[in-house]
Design a protein around this motif. Sequence first.
Motif, PDB file in Angstrom:
ATOM      1  N   ASP C 182       0.967  -1.330  -0.001  1.00 43.86           N
ATOM      2  CA  ASP C 182       0.224   0.369  -0.087  1.00 43.86           C
ATOM      3  C   ASP C 182       0.790   1.514   0.146  1.00 43.86           C
ATOM      4  O   ASP C 182       2.035   1.877   1.227  1.00 43.86           O
ATOM      5  CB  ASP C 182      -1.275   0.375   1.637  1.00 43.86           C
ATOM      6  CG  ASP C 182      -1.950   0.931   1.019  1.00 43.86           C
ATOM      7  OD1 ASP C 182      -1.596   1.923   0.986  1.00 43.86           O
ATOM      8  OD2 ASP C 182      -3.349   0.573   1.084  1.00 43.86           O
ATOM      9  N   ALA C 209      -6.520   6.121  -3.599  1.00 43.83           N
ATOM     10  CA  ALA C 209      -6.526   5.647  -5.193  1.00 43.83           C
ATOM     11  C   ALA C 209      -6.389   5.325  -5.703  1.00 43.83           C
ATOM     12  O   ALA C 209      -7.351   6.631  -6.056  1.00 43.83           O
ATOM     13  CB  ALA C 209      -7.005   3.896  -4.292  1.00 43.83           C
ATOM     14  N   VAL C 212      -5.703   1.339  -8.979  1.00 43.02           N
ATOM     15  CA  VAL C 212      -5.737  -0.014  -9.209  1.00 43.02           C
ATOM     16  C   VAL C 212      -6.092  -0.595  -9.027  1.00 43.02           C
ATOM     17  O   VAL C 212      -6.914  -0.829 -10.401  1.00 43.02           O
ATOM     18  CB  VAL C 212      -7.502   0.461  -7.585  1.00 43.02           C
ATOM     19  CG1 VAL C 212      -7.249  -0.412  -6.881  1.00 43.02           C
ATOM     20  CG2 VAL C 212      -7.153   2.048  -7.323  1.00 43.02           C
ATOM     21  N   VAL C 238      -0.840  -1.178  -5.096  1.00 45.00           N
ATOM     22  CA  VAL C 238      -1.909   0.708  -4.824  1.00 45.00           C
ATOM     23  C   VAL C 238      -1.464   1.337  -4.542  1.00 45.00           C
ATOM     24  O   VAL C 238      -0.945   1.941  -3.245  1.00 45.00           O
ATOM     25  CB  VAL C 238      -3.365   0.213  -3.986  1.00 45.00           C
ATOM     26  CG1 VAL C 238      -4.329   0.827  -4.349  1.00 45.00           C
ATOM     27  CG2 VAL C 238      -4.222  -0.984  -4.773  1.00 45.00           C
ATOM     28  N   HIS C 240      -1.519   5.699  -3.550  1.00 38.64           N
ATOM     29  CA  HIS C 240      -2.483   6.435  -3.192  1.00 38.64           C
ATOM     30  C   HIS C 240      -1.865   7.893  -3.090  1.00 38.64           C
ATOM     31  O   HIS C 240      -0.826   8.707  -3.272  1.00 38.64           O
ATOM     32  CB  HIS C 240      -2.781   6.374  -1.862  1.00 38.64           C
ATOM     33  CG  HIS C 240      -3.460   4.906  -1.577  1.00 38.64           C
ATOM     34  ND1 HIS C 240      -2.643   4.167  -1.409  1.00 38.64           N
ATOM     35  CD2 HIS C 240      -4.675   4.305  -0.787  1.00 38.64           C
ATOM     36  CE1 HIS C 240      -3.305   2.732  -0.979  1.00 38.64           C
ATOM     37  NE2 HIS C 240      -4.541   3.614  -1.472  1.00 38.64           N
TER      38      HIS C 240
ATOM     39  N   THR D 251      -8.413   1.093   2.696  1.00 36.60           N
ATOM     40  CA  THR D 251      -7.808   0.257   1.560  1.00 36.60           C
ATOM     41  C   THR D 251      -8.312  -0.971   2.008  1.00 36.60           C
ATOM     42  O   THR D 251      -6.981  -1.565   3.003  1.00 36.60           O
ATOM     43  CB  THR D 251      -6.607   0.390   0.680  1.00 36.60           C
ATOM     44  OG1 THR D 251      -6.976   1.838   0.517  1.00 36.60           O
ATOM     45  CG2 THR D 251      -6.611  -0.349  -0.341  1.00 36.60           C
ATOM     46  N   TYR D 253      -7.769  -5.189   1.226  1.00 35.52           N
ATOM     47  CA  TYR D 253      -6.729  -6.241   0.616  1.00 35.52           C
ATOM     48  C   TYR D 253      -7.660  -7.415   0.638  1.00 35.52           C
ATOM     49  O   TYR D 253      -8.034  -8.152   2.249  1.00 35.52           O
ATOM     50  CB  TYR D 253      -5.576  -6.166   0.045  1.00 35.52           C
ATOM     51  CG  TYR D 253      -5.259  -4.406   0.023  1.00 35.52           C
ATOM     52  CD1 TYR D 253      -4.267  -4.712  -0.427  1.00 35.52           C
ATOM     53  CD2 TYR D 253      -4.907  -4.009   1.099  1.00 35.52           C
ATOM     54  CE1 TYR D 253      -4.082  -3.374  -1.176  1.00 35.52           C
ATOM     55  CE2 TYR D 253      -4.255  -2.206   1.100  1.00 35.52           C
ATOM     56  CZ  TYR D 253      -3.863  -2.475  -0.567  1.00 35.52           C
ATOM     57  OH  TYR D 253      -3.216  -1.525  -1.041  1.00 35.52           O
ATOM     58  N   VAL D 286     -13.677   3.697  -7.394  1.00 28.18           N
ATOM     59  CA  VAL D 286     -12.830   4.033  -5.671  1.00 28.18           C
ATOM     60  C   VAL D 286     -13.438   5.369  -6.009  1.00 28.18           C
ATOM     61  O   VAL D 286     -13.099   6.215  -6.347  1.00 28.18           O
ATOM     62  CB  VAL D 286     -11.718   3.729  -5.779  1.00 28.18           C
ATOM     63  CG1 VAL D 286     -11.587   1.832  -6.305  1.00 28.18           C
ATOM     64  CG2 VAL D 286     -10.959   4.264  -6.748  1.00 28.18           C
ATOM     65  N   ILE D 312      -9.208  -5.525  -3.970  1.00 27.20           N
ATOM     66  CA  ILE D 312      -9.411  -4.647  -3.621  1.00 27.20           C
ATOM     67  C   ILE D 312     -10.706  -3.781  -3.080  1.00 27.20           C
ATOM     68  O   ILE D 312     -11.832  -3.433  -4.098  1.00 27.20           O
ATOM     69  CB  ILE D 312      -8.166  -3.753  -4.103  1.00 27.20           C
ATOM     70  CG1 ILE D 312      -7.245  -4.599  -4.304  1.00 27.20           C
ATOM     71  CG2 ILE D 312      -8.317  -2.275  -3.891  1.00 27.20           C
ATOM     72  CD1 ILE D 312      -6.237  -4.365  -5.611  1.00 27.20           C
ATOM     73  N   VAL D 314     -12.301  -0.376  -1.015  1.00 31.41           N
ATOM     74  CA  VAL D 314     -12.222   0.682  -0.914  1.00 31.41           C
ATOM     75  C   VAL D 314     -13.524   1.693   0.122  1.00 31.41           C
ATOM     76  O   VAL D 314     -14.254   1.538  -0.492  1.00 31.41           O
ATOM     77  CB  VAL D 314     -11.607   1.840  -1.779  1.00 31.41           C
ATOM     78  CG1 VAL D 314     -11.415   3.095  -1.136  1.00 31.41           C
ATOM     79  CG2 VAL D 314      -9.854   1.388  -2.536  1.00 31.41           C
TER      80      VAL D 314
END
Lengths: 351, 351, 351, 351
Positions: C182, C209, C212, C238, C240, D251, D253, D286, D312, D314
């Motif tokens: 991340d 993010a 993604v 990912v 951000h 976020t 996972y 997202v 993923i 969010v």
Amino acid sequence: MADGSKARIAVLGASGYTGSELVRLLLRHPGAELVALTADRKAGQAMADVFPQFAPFSLPRLVTIEEVDFSGVDLVFCALPHATTQDVIKTVFDKAPKVKVVDLSADFRLHDPGMYEKWYGHPHAALDLQKEAAFGLVEIYRDAIRKARLVANPGCHTTTAILPVVPLLEAGAIDPDTIVIDSKTGMSGAGRSAKEAMLFSEVSEGIHAYSVGSHRHMGELDQEYSKAAGRPVAPVFVPHLVPMNRGIYATLYVRTAGAKPEDLHRLLADYYRGEPFVHVLPFGQVPQSRHVRGSNMVMMGVVADRVSGRAILVSTTDNLVKGASGQAVQNMNLVLGFPETMGLEQIALMP
Amino acid sequence: MADGSKARIAVLGASGYTGSELVRLLLRHPGAELVALTADRKAGQAMADVFPQFAPFSLPRLVTIEEVDFSGVDLVFCALPHATTQDVIKTVFDKAPKVKVVDLSADFRLHDPGMYEKWYGHPHAALDLQKEAAFGLVEIYRDAIRKARLVANPGCHTTTAILPVVPLLEAGAIDPDTIVIDSKTGMSGAGRSAKEAMLFSEVSEGIHAYSVGSHRHMGELDQEYSKAAGRPVAPVFVPHLVPMNRGIYATLYVRTAGAKPEDLHRLLADYYRGEPFVHVLPFGQVPQSRHVRGSNMVMMGVVADRVSGRAILVSTTDNLVKGASGQAVQNMNLVLGFPETMGLEQIALMP
Amino acid sequence: MADGSKARIAVLGASGYTGSELVRLLLRHPGAELVALTADRKAGQAMADVFPQFAPFSLPRLVTIEEVDFSGVDLVFCALPHATTQDVIKTVFDKAPKVKVVDLSADFRLHDPGMYEKWYGHPHAALDLQKEAAFGLVEIYRDAIRKARLVANPGCHTTTAILPVVPLLEAGAIDPDTIVIDSKTGMSGAGRSAKEAMLFSEVSEGIHAYSVGSHRHMGELDQEYSKAAGRPVAPVFVPHLVPMNRGIYATLYVRTAGAKPEDLHRLLADYYRGEPFVHVLPFGQVPQSRHVRGSNMVMMGVVADRVSGRAILVSTTDNLVKGASGQAVQNMNLVLGFPETMGLEQIALMP
Amino acid sequence: MADGSKARIAVLGASGYTGSELVRLLLRHPGAELVALTADRKAGQAMADVFPQFAPFSLPRLVTIEEVDFSGVDLVFCALPHATTQDVIKTVFDKAPKVKVVDLSADFRLHDPGMYEKWYGHPHAALDLQKEAAFGLVEIYRDAIRKARLVANPGCHTTTAILPVVPLLEAGAIDPDTIVIDSKTGMSGAGRSAKEAMLFSEVSEGIHAYSVGSHRHMGELDQEYSKAAGRPVAPVFVPHLVPMNRGIYATLYVRTAGAKPEDLHRLLADYYRGEPFVHVLPFGQVPQSRHVRGSNMVMMGVVADRVSGRAILVSTTDNLVKGASGQAVQNMNLVLGFPETMGLEQIALMP
């Protein structure tokens, strides 16, 4: 509306920040219904594509101005760039003479065609409308606005700097020739156009003055200050960009004309007593811009300088609310006969 | 040093922001060796515990002032709070009369004991030293600083506001009675004490004026402006807090005394020609605070107002470098005979 | 240089942020002389017009690439957009086969032409050069870089995420199949192009993010992780965007393969012992991105999760320094035979 | 209220950020009347002294808790620090057993006394109340909350991380053992206590992880995830501080258990269909934290990773609204029988 139905509202230029702020406020206004949103380059998109915060809400799709049927509209907010606006509004009135218009551009703020030409470098394209327009500073022109078909919503720097000074000039309490306005604005006032100078990395972690000595909104200041003083006034005005989203913060340096700083404070407190959107702090206190963020409030304060005869005024607004879209809704409320504070009750967010 | 060895340096008050900035600069200064770092409440800790950015470097542990052996020290930087400083420095000189001291507090900046008492509310505790101290604004007092044992490093607001004005007052080019200084500072100038008013959520996303009409550093402005004008001067000065870490940005509003704005610009350009740390922009241009961030540079500009006889000066520094620790190292370089720019070559970080 | 003269350096793409950061570092590099700066759209302007922080310094004017005489250049930094870069560098080598090139784009980072085509959607235009290029992660490929003519400077996310993981994969200490990265980046990593999505008002006061599941730099991660593990690895990654100017902050979630978290820490501490630009914090501590801001340092830490077999790694760099231009200068130092740390000694600015 | 009168509300701990946010919301809530505001250390002050944004409004003065007459109160919001809260609420119920309480602290969120003791290091002081308390996550426990006397408002990180995961665990669609939560929070979540680590200069322009591997709110995550999965779940959870005022951005996972990422999206869309404060974006999109700032909305999205079986999620909220005071008002609305959205209609401010 008088008949209890909702007012049908169009927002021209809904893809900019003042446009989206209008939508934010009007979606929660009990008397308003959004019937048209325009954005020339983004026509065809959903408002949520352009501003994802609106994804949970139902809104008209963005269209071009040409696609709007103004005959079914009660009031038009015009949040378009300077200069194009005059033509657009002329056309709107041609199509629908009874519609009301609240214009957020600078196009109809200056009453004197000569002054317009001086500051904007070209003759005005709608002289009749320019004459007709009411200057939309509610606390000063409330009665005129109620009767107006076209309201010229004032700028954010000017709203913030006019309100604390006009009562003092009208009372002859300060010297009109030594007014200095050091104004600071958040970044949203610069709009949503993609410009290198407005990138995060260009404007965060720093401050700078811009348009020093030449900012066009001085025309509005001159007009309103001169009217209040009864003779020509041309203040010093320097705007600065501050790394924050919202807020206008004007520090005004004045010299008293006989009066004491306490007198200036009393004059302002008296002038704005009962106003729902103006709060004058106790003498000696100054506001912070964050204390009005997200609200339609103006907060102002008066402090005595250490040298007799000098005083410091501070005035602050949220540039997108009282400095633009909130004041525009306040104007709409007057024009359409709603309670003046309707839809504008939001309290400042701090932090 | 004359003999080629490194100067042995102590930093008193190393756990604040000006202290850590001194350490940052001195760690890379070819002529300096850090031999003592003090921090009363954090004595015993490693500097890296207090400022993790120093973890990769070897530094003396933090100790109390009492633990420092000043006989082995060539120069002391004193970055302690106002008032305690005078006693500390008196004691340092008692223990080691030949040590040099660069003081970053306000304690020795005012030459007149009466003025000190007026602004700080109590008599000065080290009158002899007060008399002896050189005012550490290098570009104006270079020769006096070279010979000084004690240098009073000026404040960040004052450094930024004095440099563009003194040459104009000396030349009689501006009216001393109408100077308005609207100064804006980043948050690091407020220090590292845990205060509610300095929390991120209190100061981000907004701006506000503070100490309006009463900021103590006006004593320094009065002293230097009056000296330059040859008669008493008491400018209007209002500082503001801006949501950025570093930077002082002073917008100065002046009225010319016969001169034209272009003349003001020429006077400044002439005065500072060849100065390594002052850059006067072309006439009509103003700097941004971010253009000096992280560097020891002052940038300034002059713009004509739209009304004849009025001009706007803008001056900017990094409050932790030229406004504090960088200027302190510049003073050290003079006092110890190093090239003036040594260790201060860093170029501004933007972004 | 071996003969004691200064190396003659050209920076292609000097008007972007990595370009200006190169200029900032090289202006103070004792062994380098800037002889050419290019910026296609801004050719003809002074660097100070484009980045006013350089106003006090003497620099070559911006020119087009075509105007550069590469025969007089020792090393070229290429800070151009992806894809155009391959053609430019091919041309540079055609004109001056002995020049060295450090490329900051992604064009030469992937050794496998198939992988390049997969991630970038078109065949590579300079296959021979792609084969020849050294991957410019100094701490891992120091020897290869010393001998290279063309160095592919790695990306900022990848530099930050590769360094803490490669030693662990090489040692077989973590499970290659459950790595989650991340990563958070400051805004300067997005470059200086005027895009609506990068305006201050779009990216301050929030986080999000982006890309993604599809960010192109995963190609670099896969390549280096797979090489270290000796078999294919495809981590989750990912990125951000965080409202800060500088900084990459990677939080990496791993599962140990038999090893304990303390073992991971020991492996990293051993691997990077003596490295001037990598600092491994004591076990259980994590860095903050501000502790490396403005410096060429990587700081990393290892923490045990509450559940056995899980560990958290944190790694941080300044995206414009170790994540781009600082690492590029580090590569230049190797390629040209300068001490590796020359010109890169700056300590992090905090605040 | 059933009888049409306004509910009489007390806010304990009105001088913190969640307290002031409650006041901001309740001042505009048509069914609520603020009758008591407490702040122990600031008792005697006006709310406007503590939060100047309230200066234009009429509010009760701050008093101590002891001064409140709970017999005249319908509902108490308790925004006090952890641990003191249990005693305060016990006393409140002793004095006024029929009052309703919405508690914003962590004291009543864990149903298992053993878990409470494990995470907080001491036995719970009000075991009966702990048993009685409803977990105030409306979208999941709406019916229980309606009947509750005491509602434990969940934390901001947990609200944001629980909502997107519970439906997936209930459906058995994801692997409970490989959930990784990388959560980012704005600074207002850290409260208004004067701490060095929360000063602007310490936390702006950077990001960092905190409480890595040990954050107490993991207790809430474990409880709710385990309940949904029907067996013990202990996710990895690392919170980070981001330089913004408001916002939680999680976020997540996950590894799918047979399901495809599209299935996860469909499960969430189905689960939250019709919820006024949860918005599930189209598959592959997202949200940004700024799209919910100032509103009570949760926005969430699902994206497929490039490797099959990985996805993923969010999820984002405003930590002071849906993450604290807005959700508390939502709970009040249920408990007192108001429409669930009353007083919570504010749309996100962007910018």
